[in-house]
Design an enzyme around this catalytic site. Structure first.
Site, PDB file in Angstrom:
ATOM      1  N   ILE A 191       1.720   3.410   6.829  1.00  0.00           N
ATOM      2  CA  ILE A 191       0.682   3.244   7.857  1.00  0.00           C
ATOM      3  C   ILE A 191      -0.665   3.729   7.343  1.00  0.00           C
ATOM      4  O   ILE A 191      -1.700   3.097   7.596  1.00  0.00           O
ATOM      5  CB  ILE A 191       1.063   3.991   9.156  1.00  0.00           C
ATOM      6  CG1 ILE A 191       2.399   3.476   9.706  1.00  0.00           C
ATOM      7  CG2 ILE A 191      -0.034   3.875  10.205  1.00  0.00           C
ATOM      8  CD1 ILE A 191       2.418   2.030  10.111  1.00  0.00           C
ATOM      9  N   CYS A 192      -0.673   4.813   6.616  1.00  0.00           N
ATOM     10  CA  CYS A 192      -1.932   5.346   6.064  1.00  0.00           C
ATOM     11  C   CYS A 192      -2.551   4.336   5.094  1.00  0.00           C
ATOM     12  O   CYS A 192      -3.744   4.056   5.154  1.00  0.00           O
ATOM     13  CB  CYS A 192      -1.695   6.677   5.366  1.00  0.00           C
ATOM     14  SG  CYS A 192      -1.006   7.955   6.431  1.00  0.00           S
TER      15      CYS A 192
END
Length: 168
Positions: free
Chosen positions: A59-60
């Protein structure tokens, strides 16, 4: 302290994000060339702080890619991707991905940014890393938008952050 979740389990940060219409706290973070950068270095520009635990998580990495894509169309705006990752990890990631519309800054030296912005996680396996959040700062250094993402495994609301910049 903000209450968020990590894989559905309660998690907490050490504080709260700065309030809208407040002066953004200054910071000293480390750039990919190991030089220090502060908020003052972006004076006169709008700033989007894309804050997250580690660029080495899915996600980052997605948030960095998405902001990189959108940043190319923003006038007078810098997107700063901030975590406690070492600057070398940021450099490797951005080079491999061909990302050049965002700047990567690390809070690895002191952790003061995470404390000042209220995003250091106080518990969970990610304790001491930064939570997922977005802060938009106008060219005068005032906070105009914040988002503390409620679940670490969720992406931020890109549209809302970009609209906050578009409305400046």
């Amino acid at each position: 302290m903000a209450t968020i979740t990590f894989k559905g389990e309660p998690a907490h940060t050490v504080g709260e994000l700065p309030k809208n219409n407040s002066k953004a706290p200054d910071f000293k973070l480390v750039n990919s060339d190991l030089s220090e950068k502060s908020l003052k270095d972006y004076k006169g520009q709008h700033v989007i702080l894309n804050i997250f635990p580690s660029v080495d998580t899915g996600i980052c990495a997605t948030s960095v890619r998405n902001f990189n894509k959108e940043a190319s169309e923003l006038e007078n705006t810098k997107v700063l991707c901030v975590s406690k990752d070492l600057p070398f990890a940021f450099s490797r990631f951005c080079a491999a991905e061909g990302l050049n519309n965002v700047e990567t800054l690390s809070d690895f030296k002191t952790g003061q940014f995470g404390k000042d912005y209220g995003v250091t996680m106080a518990d969970t396996p990610f304790s001491e890393l930064l939570s997922r959040a977005v802060v938009v700062i106008n060219k005068d250094g005032n906070v105009v938008y914040t988002e503390q993402v409620p679940e670490i495994a969720q992406e931020p609301n890109y549209k809302a952050a970009l609209e906050a910049v578009a409305n400046l």
